[in-house]
Design a protein around this motif. Structure first.
Motif, PDB file in Angstrom:
ATOM      1  N   GLU A  19       0.797  -1.229   0.000  1.00 50.00           N
ATOM      2  CA  GLU A  19       0.000   0.000   0.000  1.00 50.00           C
ATOM      3  C   GLU A  19       0.829   1.278   0.000  1.00 50.00           C
ATOM      4  O   GLU A  19       0.290   2.357  -0.258  1.00 50.00           O
ATOM      5  CB  GLU A  19      -0.978   0.014   1.173  1.00 50.00           C
ATOM      6  CG  GLU A  19      -0.354   0.014   2.539  1.00 50.00           C
ATOM      7  CD  GLU A  19      -1.397  -0.121   3.648  1.00 50.00           C
ATOM      8  OE1 GLU A  19      -2.541   0.306   3.452  1.00 50.00           O
ATOM      9  OE2 GLU A  19      -1.057  -0.680   4.702  1.00 50.00           O
ATOM     10  N   ARG A  20       2.107   1.203   0.240  1.00 47.67           N
ATOM     11  CA  ARG A  20       2.951   2.402   0.150  1.00 47.67           C
ATOM     12  C   ARG A  20       3.486   2.623  -1.256  1.00 47.67           C
ATOM     13  O   ARG A  20       3.963   3.726  -1.563  1.00 47.67           O
ATOM     14  CB  ARG A  20       4.126   2.298   1.133  1.00 47.67           C
ATOM     15  CG  ARG A  20       3.714   2.303   2.588  1.00 47.67           C
ATOM     16  CD  ARG A  20       4.833   1.829   3.498  1.00 47.67           C
ATOM     17  NE  ARG A  20       4.380   1.691   4.866  1.00 47.67           N
ATOM     18  CZ  ARG A  20       3.670   0.649   5.321  1.00 47.67           C
ATOM     19  NH1 ARG A  20       3.348  -0.333   4.500  1.00 47.67           N
ATOM     20  NH2 ARG A  20       3.283   0.594   6.588  1.00 47.67           N
ATOM     21  N   THR A  21       3.425   1.599  -2.111  1.00 44.54           N
ATOM     22  CA  THR A  21       4.067   1.698  -3.422  1.00 44.54           C
ATOM     23  C   THR A  21       3.138   1.411  -4.600  1.00 44.54           C
ATOM     24  O   THR A  21       3.392   1.899  -5.707  1.00 44.54           O
ATOM     25  CB  THR A  21       5.242   0.707  -3.507  1.00 44.54           C
ATOM     26  OG1 THR A  21       4.764  -0.627  -3.229  1.00 44.54           O
ATOM     27  CG2 THR A  21       6.330   1.068  -2.486  1.00 44.54           C
ATOM     28  N   TRP A  23       0.390   1.448  -7.441  1.00 47.97           N
ATOM     29  CA  TRP A  23      -0.196   2.581  -8.169  1.00 47.97           C
ATOM     30  C   TRP A  23      -1.571   2.972  -7.654  1.00 47.97           C
ATOM     31  O   TRP A  23      -1.873   4.162  -7.535  1.00 47.97           O
ATOM     32  CB  TRP A  23      -0.262   2.247  -9.661  1.00 47.97           C
ATOM     33  CG  TRP A  23      -1.183   1.094  -9.993  1.00 47.97           C
ATOM     34  CD1 TRP A  23      -0.858  -0.231 -10.015  1.00 47.97           C
ATOM     35  CD2 TRP A  23      -2.574   1.173 -10.336  1.00 47.97           C
ATOM     36  NE1 TRP A  23      -1.954  -0.993 -10.348  1.00 47.97           N
ATOM     37  CE2 TRP A  23      -3.016  -0.159 -10.563  1.00 47.97           C
ATOM     38  CE3 TRP A  23      -3.481   2.217 -10.504  1.00 47.97           C
ATOM     39  CZ2 TRP A  23      -4.333  -0.454 -10.915  1.00 47.97           C
ATOM     40  CZ3 TRP A  23      -4.790   1.929 -10.854  1.00 47.97           C
ATOM     41  CH2 TRP A  23      -5.200   0.602 -11.065  1.00 47.97           C
ATOM     42  N   TYR A  25      -3.046   2.619  -4.649  1.00 46.13           N
ATOM     43  CA  TYR A  25      -3.011   3.283  -3.339  1.00 46.13           C
ATOM     44  C   TYR A  25      -2.383   4.674  -3.445  1.00 46.13           C
ATOM     45  O   TYR A  25      -2.887   5.640  -2.851  1.00 46.13           O
ATOM     46  CB  TYR A  25      -2.248   2.432  -2.327  1.00 46.13           C
ATOM     47  CG  TYR A  25      -2.981   1.164  -1.963  1.00 46.13           C
ATOM     48  CD1 TYR A  25      -4.029   1.185  -1.050  1.00 46.13           C
ATOM     49  CD2 TYR A  25      -2.657  -0.050  -2.545  1.00 46.13           C
ATOM     50  CE1 TYR A  25      -4.729   0.033  -0.719  1.00 46.13           C
ATOM     51  CE2 TYR A  25      -3.340  -1.210  -2.222  1.00 46.13           C
ATOM     52  CZ  TYR A  25      -4.377  -1.161  -1.317  1.00 46.13           C
ATOM     53  OH  TYR A  25      -5.072  -2.291  -1.003  1.00 46.13           O
ATOM     54  N   ARG A  26      -1.303   4.791  -4.182  1.00 44.50           N
ATOM     55  CA  ARG A  26      -0.634   6.085  -4.313  1.00 44.50           C
ATOM     56  C   ARG A  26      -1.537   7.088  -5.037  1.00 44.50           C
ATOM     57  O   ARG A  26      -1.672   8.241  -4.622  1.00 44.50           O
ATOM     58  CB  ARG A  26       0.692   5.913  -5.061  1.00 44.50           C
ATOM     59  CG  ARG A  26       1.773   5.222  -4.225  1.00 44.50           C
ATOM     60  CD  ARG A  26       2.971   4.848  -5.096  1.00 44.50           C
ATOM     61  NE  ARG A  26       3.520   5.999  -5.766  1.00 44.50           N
ATOM     62  CZ  ARG A  26       4.437   6.821  -5.243  1.00 44.50           C
ATOM     63  NH1 ARG A  26       4.895   6.594  -4.010  1.00 44.50           N
ATOM     64  NH2 ARG A  26       4.917   7.834  -5.930  1.00 44.50           N
ATOM     65  N   GLU A  29      -4.656   8.065  -2.910  1.00 44.46           N
ATOM     66  CA  GLU A  29      -4.296   8.967  -1.804  1.00 44.46           C
ATOM     67  C   GLU A  29      -4.088  10.385  -2.327  1.00 44.46           C
ATOM     68  O   GLU A  29      -4.506  11.361  -1.684  1.00 44.46           O
ATOM     69  CB  GLU A  29      -3.045   8.464  -1.091  1.00 44.46           C
ATOM     70  CG  GLU A  29      -2.694   9.276   0.135  1.00 44.46           C
ATOM     71  CD  GLU A  29      -1.599   8.649   0.997  1.00 44.46           C
ATOM     72  OE1 GLU A  29      -0.969   9.397   1.763  1.00 44.46           O
ATOM     73  OE2 GLU A  29      -1.387   7.421   0.908  1.00 44.46           O
ATOM     74  N   CYS A  30      -3.489  10.506  -3.488  1.00 40.04           N
ATOM     75  CA  CYS A  30      -3.302  11.815  -4.106  1.00 40.04           C
ATOM     76  C   CYS A  30      -4.655  12.467  -4.390  1.00 40.04           C
ATOM     77  O   CYS A  30      -4.861  13.660  -4.117  1.00 40.04           O
ATOM     78  CB  CYS A  30      -2.502  11.653  -5.399  1.00 40.04           C
ATOM     79  SG  CYS A  30      -2.097  13.201  -6.226  1.00 40.04           S
ATOM     80  N   GLU A 225      -0.365   4.546 -12.472  1.00 39.95           N
ATOM     81  CA  GLU A 225      -0.595   5.631 -11.510  1.00 39.95           C
ATOM     82  C   GLU A 225      -0.891   6.956 -12.210  1.00 39.95           C
ATOM     83  O   GLU A 225      -1.640   7.798 -11.676  1.00 39.95           O
ATOM     84  CB  GLU A 225       0.628   5.790 -10.606  1.00 39.95           C
ATOM     85  CG  GLU A 225       0.446   6.801  -9.495  1.00 39.95           C
ATOM     86  CD  GLU A 225       1.683   6.920  -8.607  1.00 39.95           C
ATOM     87  OE1 GLU A 225       1.827   7.970  -7.951  1.00 39.95           O
ATOM     88  OE2 GLU A 225       2.488   5.970  -8.565  1.00 39.95           O
ATOM     89  N   ARG A 229      -3.237  10.317 -11.141  1.00 40.19           N
ATOM     90  CA  ARG A 229      -2.640  11.628 -10.882  1.00 40.19           C
ATOM     91  C   ARG A 229      -3.357  12.704 -11.706  1.00 40.19           C
ATOM     92  O   ARG A 229      -3.600  13.815 -11.225  1.00 40.19           O
ATOM     93  CB  ARG A 229      -1.151  11.604 -11.225  1.00 40.19           C
ATOM     94  CG  ARG A 229      -0.319  10.723 -10.315  1.00 40.19           C
ATOM     95  CD  ARG A 229       0.036  11.446  -9.036  1.00 40.19           C
ATOM     96  NE  ARG A 229       0.807  10.596  -8.134  1.00 40.19           N
ATOM     97  CZ  ARG A 229       1.315  11.014  -6.988  1.00 40.19           C
ATOM     98  NH1 ARG A 229       1.158  12.270  -6.607  1.00 40.19           N
ATOM     99  NH2 ARG A 229       1.978  10.193  -6.201  1.00 40.19           N
TER     100      ARG A 229
END
Length: 263
Positions: A19-21, A23, A25-26, A29-30, A225, A229
């Motif tokens: 979850e830290r890396t 696509w 999740y990232r 979160e953005c 990702e 974005r």
């Protein structure tokens, strides 16, 4: 009340590993931070409940970014174990449908990708509880899986019991006495890819239920990702997306009226 339900316990380890890396999740979160920026501007937020904190990653992220005093809550001992090892405090094991907090306790409440694990007839109980524990003017943020047609082998693996529509979320807010502030679909750009995978490829290959939360090639991870974005920029500019794989809602408890679920 039927026995408590939740996510497949096997998924917590998968989530914790990526979850830290990963696509998704990232990118999500953005989007969440872009969505929150105008909602929390000028709003006093101190005490915050995350109802369905999973491994605790988001509670820690919100605390670190905004300085909020988080209360991470989850039904699963396994999820709370991850949160405890992450160094989080004030952990609570509880059911969304019956929150163990006094009315008007929190300035904000987050429930991200949790209500999909409730049976549809029981979801209003959770929203009534969300409204009850919020202070007047308190902020509710809910993210949910969208559209039944996108039910996948991953949905089956994690014990997803419903996927929602914008109209259903509006109804849940109204019935709980909450004021809707904003509602948008998310993960829209990749919707055609998801539809082809879930409705054509998986049935064609006879794929068994399995977790979609797995590491991917770093280049593919960046490529996947990027659309999220781009969506975060649209959401941050105030654009509500008309269709997508997820929904993101913001509502508040009105200053003058009591929620339907309690005083």
């Amino acid at each position: 009340m039927t026995p408590a339900e939740g996510m497949n316990p096997a998924e917590f380890e998968n989530i914790s590993a990526v979850e830290r890396t990963l696509w998704w999740y990232r990118g999500m979160e953005c989007i969440l931070h872009a969505f929150l920026a105008p909602l929390i501007a000028g709003r006093t937020v101190t005490q915050v409940l995350e109802a369905g904190c999973g491994t605790g990653h988001m509670s820690r992220a919100l605390s670190q970014r905004y300085g909020w005093r988080m209360t991470p809550m989850d039904l699963s001992e396994i999820g709370l174990g991850h949160a405890q090892r992450m160094g989080l405090h004030r952990l609570v094991q509880a059911d969304l449908r019956r929150l163990p907090f006094q009315s008007q306790t929190f300035d904000a409440l987050f429930s991200l990708d949790v209500i999909a694990h409730l049976q549809p007839p029981e979801t209003p109980m959770a929203f009534e509880e969300f409204a009850r524990v919020l202070r007047p003017g308190g902020l509710l943020v809910v993210r949910a899986s969208a559209l039944d047609i996108l039910r996948s082998r991953h949905s089956m693996f994690v014990d997803e019991r419903q996927r929602l529509t914008a109209s259903r979320l509006r109804q849940l807010c109204h019935c709980a006495g909450l004021k809707l502030l904003r509602l948008t679909y998310l993960n829209s750009i990749l919707l055609p890819v998801a539809f082809a995978k879930f409705r054509i490829w998986e049935p064609l290959t006879g794929a068994a239920p399995n977790s979609g939360v797995t590491p991917v090639n770093p280049l593919l991870n960046r490529l996947m990702e990027a659309p999220l974005r781009w969506e975060s920029a649209l959401v941050g500019a105030g654009v509500n997306l008309p269709l997508g794989q997820s929904l993101l809602l913001a509502a508040e408890r009105p200053m003058q009226s009591a929620p339907r679920g309690g005083p």
